[in-house]
Design an enzyme around this catalytic site. Structure first.
Site, mmCIF file in Angstrom:
data_model
loop_
_atom_site.group_PDB
_atom_site.id
_atom_site.type_symbol
_atom_site.label_atom_id
_atom_site.label_comp_id
_atom_site.label_asym_id
_atom_site.label_seq_id
_atom_site.Cartn_x
_atom_site.Cartn_y
_atom_site.Cartn_z
ATOM 1 N N SER A 1 37.936 24.887 57.358
ATOM 2 C CA SER A 1 36.813 25.518 58.067
ATOM 3 C C SER A 1 35.531 24.718 57.899
ATOM 4 O O SER A 1 34.802 24.493 58.870
ATOM 5 C CB SER A 1 36.625 26.965 57.596
ATOM 6 O OG SER A 1 36.474 27.043 56.192
ATOM 7 N N HIS B 1 45.079 28.673 55.442
ATOM 8 C CA HIS B 1 43.668 28.705 55.022
ATOM 9 C C HIS B 1 43.261 30.154 54.795
ATOM 10 O O HIS B 1 43.731 30.781 53.853
ATOM 11 C CB HIS B 1 42.806 28.010 56.075
ATOM 12 C CG HIS B 1 41.416 27.689 55.632
ATOM 13 N ND1 HIS B 1 40.992 27.773 54.328
ATOM 14 C CD2 HIS B 1 40.313 27.277 56.342
ATOM 15 C CE1 HIS B 1 39.730 27.425 54.242
ATOM 16 N NE2 HIS B 1 39.285 27.120 55.443
ATOM 17 N N HIS C 1 46.786 25.389 44.518
ATOM 18 C CA HIS C 1 45.620 25.030 45.328
ATOM 19 C C HIS C 1 45.655 23.534 45.583
ATOM 20 O O HIS C 1 46.138 22.761 44.750
ATOM 21 C CB HIS C 1 44.319 25.408 44.607
ATOM 22 C CG HIS C 1 43.097 25.309 45.459
ATOM 23 N ND1 HIS C 1 42.397 24.128 45.631
ATOM 24 C CD2 HIS C 1 42.448 26.237 46.209
ATOM 25 C CE1 HIS C 1 41.379 24.347 46.435
ATOM 26 N NE2 HIS C 1 41.380 25.608 46.807
ATOM 27 N N ARG D 1 37.104 31.902 41.092
ATOM 28 C CA ARG D 1 36.890 33.036 41.992
ATOM 29 C C ARG D 1 37.900 34.145 41.701
ATOM 30 O O ARG D 1 37.584 35.338 41.813
ATOM 31 C CB ARG D 1 36.993 32.579 43.447
ATOM 32 C CG ARG D 1 35.954 31.534 43.832
ATOM 33 C CD ARG D 1 36.212 30.968 45.217
ATOM 34 N NE ARG D 1 37.498 30.271 45.282
ATOM 35 C CZ ARG D 1 38.024 29.771 46.402
ATOM 36 N NH1 ARG D 1 37.366 29.885 47.547
ATOM 37 N NH2 ARG D 1 39.188 29.159 46.373
ATOM 38 N N ASP E 1 43.009 33.941 46.638
ATOM 39 C CA ASP E 1 43.759 34.841 47.524
ATOM 40 C C ASP E 1 44.697 35.770 46.766
ATOM 41 O O ASP E 1 45.119 36.795 47.310
ATOM 42 C CB ASP E 1 44.566 34.026 48.535
ATOM 43 C CG ASP E 1 43.682 33.175 49.423
ATOM 44 O OD1 ASP E 1 42.678 33.707 49.934
ATOM 45 O OD2 ASP E 1 43.976 31.981 49.602
#
Length: 462
Positions: free
Chosen positions: A267, A297, A343, A352, A398
């Protein structure tokens, strides 16, 4: 300590704050501060390029050319840098540091995304007054033109929320100040002014767009108005139809930690690439959102939740760690992956993920889905290490976000990537403003065919 980590610490700015002479709904003082910083940065970059223009930055292999250009150092992003071992740093600050240092809502403990945006643009931690002024300015810019509200209202409910989100952003391009200024022949030196104005307008309007999509697809279509006394996240959750302050706190955290992840992800790179053609911020951001909608993504958090839901159906809530370990092994042996783990860059647990885990431990420690996620956190990495295929067996962002959203009642999984998109605007649009301020050119790398690459390799051998 890695070389990159050393560079990150060396480049970290001294924390500065600037008090506003006044705060109004029309201006936050952010643009004025940016105007002071840009000439300094322009000179720094110009001098650096002149002195080191022929210095080799990186070399790469045939495997990297075919392998998604992983780890090739070939672009500049000022807003954030991702270290494989430390995770993301916004302007030199880790997320843990930002959770401590960034201003918070009254009575809250999570950072305000408005403050993160100020930091991403300026490299400086804003004061609470400056942060509140950004909140008010965004509230004053939030109205949508009628043709956009009509278009969203007329989308079929079967159209994916991300498709609606991207289309609505494209339709907002009618409001672009950059496009109008370019058509009028504005000087290149002034590009950043109009990129900034578009970015501020777009960020202000995105919660209204996103909430309108949610209410039209899943609820009755009604939308609460923007409240100038609320912060950006509080207005967003209010328009979505949620009144739980803890959910608003979660959204403040979510929108802050998803905002930026350096410039090479799909993105961010797409927004930068399309923007390099001098497409305005609306068109550039819409293009980036089409990349974010991909399963590899932004759609990944939805896939994690689907997998977790299916796992609970099969094993129940009281599964032992031994039985869960066997289930993971059976999943891997069947040729499937464990979603939410691994990742492209990180080689440690995603910071995160850890911030979301801390939020869950504080607010929902007894939730069954969270307890399952916690068990997986203990079990999956050792299994993946034992399997020997994963370079990074640790959980990413995620693996956790969907569980938190479900707990507070936002159960519509197809909508989750829209939340990601609202957040990611903060980083990619801050970066886009700097692209125009630094006069970065049209991006045009050289591509090769397989026969051409073979010939090049053979020539190198001689």
């Amino acid at each position: 300590m890695s070389l990159l980590a050393t560079v990150l610490r060396a480049a970290r700015p001294v924390m500065k704050t600037r008090m506003l002479a006044s705060t109004s709904a029309s201006t936050s003082g952010l643009k004025e501060r940016l105007a002071e910083l840009i000439p300094e940065k322009q000179k720094e970059v110009m001098d650096f390029r002149q002195q080191h223009k022929d210095t080799v930055v990186d070399t790469f292999t045939v495997d990297q050319v075919y392998g998604g250009m992983r780890s090739i150092k070939c672009m500049v992003t000022e807003t954030s840098v991702l270290d494989p071992n430390e995770g993301i740093r916004y302007r030199g600050f880790t997320l843990d540091e930002l959770q401590e240092k960034l201003p918070k809502a009254k009575g809250g403990s999570e950072p305000l995304p408005e403050a993160a945006f100020w930091l991403l643009l300026t490299g400086e931690i804003p004061t609470k007054d400056q942060t509140d002024a950004v909140s008010k300015e965004w509230a004053s810019r939030a109205d949508l033109p009628k043709h956009v509200t009509d278009m969203i209202a007329n989308f079929p409910q079967t159209l994916h929320p991300m498709s609606q989100f991207s289309a609505a952003v494209c339709a907002l391009q009618s409001e672009s100040k950059f496009a109008k200024a370019y058509a009028d022949g504005v000087s290149k030196k002034e590009y950043w002014h109009y990129a900034y104005e578009d970015s501020m307008d777009l960020i202000a309007k995105l919660p209204v767009v996103a909430a309108s999509i949610y209410r039209n697809i899943y609820k009755d279509g009604t939308l609460r108005p923007i409240d100038a006394n609320l912060d950006w996240s509080a207005n967003f959750t209010n328009m979505l139809g949620f009144s739980d302050e803890k959910f608003t706190e979660l959204m403040r955290l979510y929108l802050t930690i998803h905002a930026d992840h350096e410039g090479g992800n799909v993105s961010a790179h797409t927004v930068h690439l399309v923007g390099s053609a001098l497409s305005d911020p609306y068109l550039s951001f819409a293009a980036g959102m089409n990349g974010l909608a991909g399963p590899l993504h932004g759609l990944a958090n939805q896939e994690v939740l689907v997998w977790l839901t299916e796992l609970r159906k099969q094993v129940g809530d009281d599964i032992t760690k031994e039985a869960l370990r066997e289930f993971i092994w059976n999943t891997l042996k069947s040729g499937k992956v464990v979603p939410g783990y691994g990742h492209a860059v990180l080689r440690k647990t995603d910071p995160r993920y850890m911030l979301q885990r801390q939020f869950a431990l504080k607010h929902l420690p007894d939730d069954k889905m969270f307890q399952l996620v916690s068990k997986l956190y203990d079990i999956v990495p050792p299994v993946l290490l034992e399997q020997g295929k994963a370079k990074n067996p640790w959980p990413n962002v995620d693996a956790h976000s969907g569980v938190l959203l479900q707990y507070y009642g936002l159960t519509e999984m197809h909508y989750y990537t829209v939340l990601f998109g609202v957040s990611r605007a903060l980083g990619v649009l801050a970066s886009l403003v700097w692209d125009r301020a630094l006069g970065l050119p049209l991006e045009r790398p050289k591509s090769m065919s397989t026969p051409g690459l073979k010939a090049y390799v053979e020539a190198k051998k001689k």
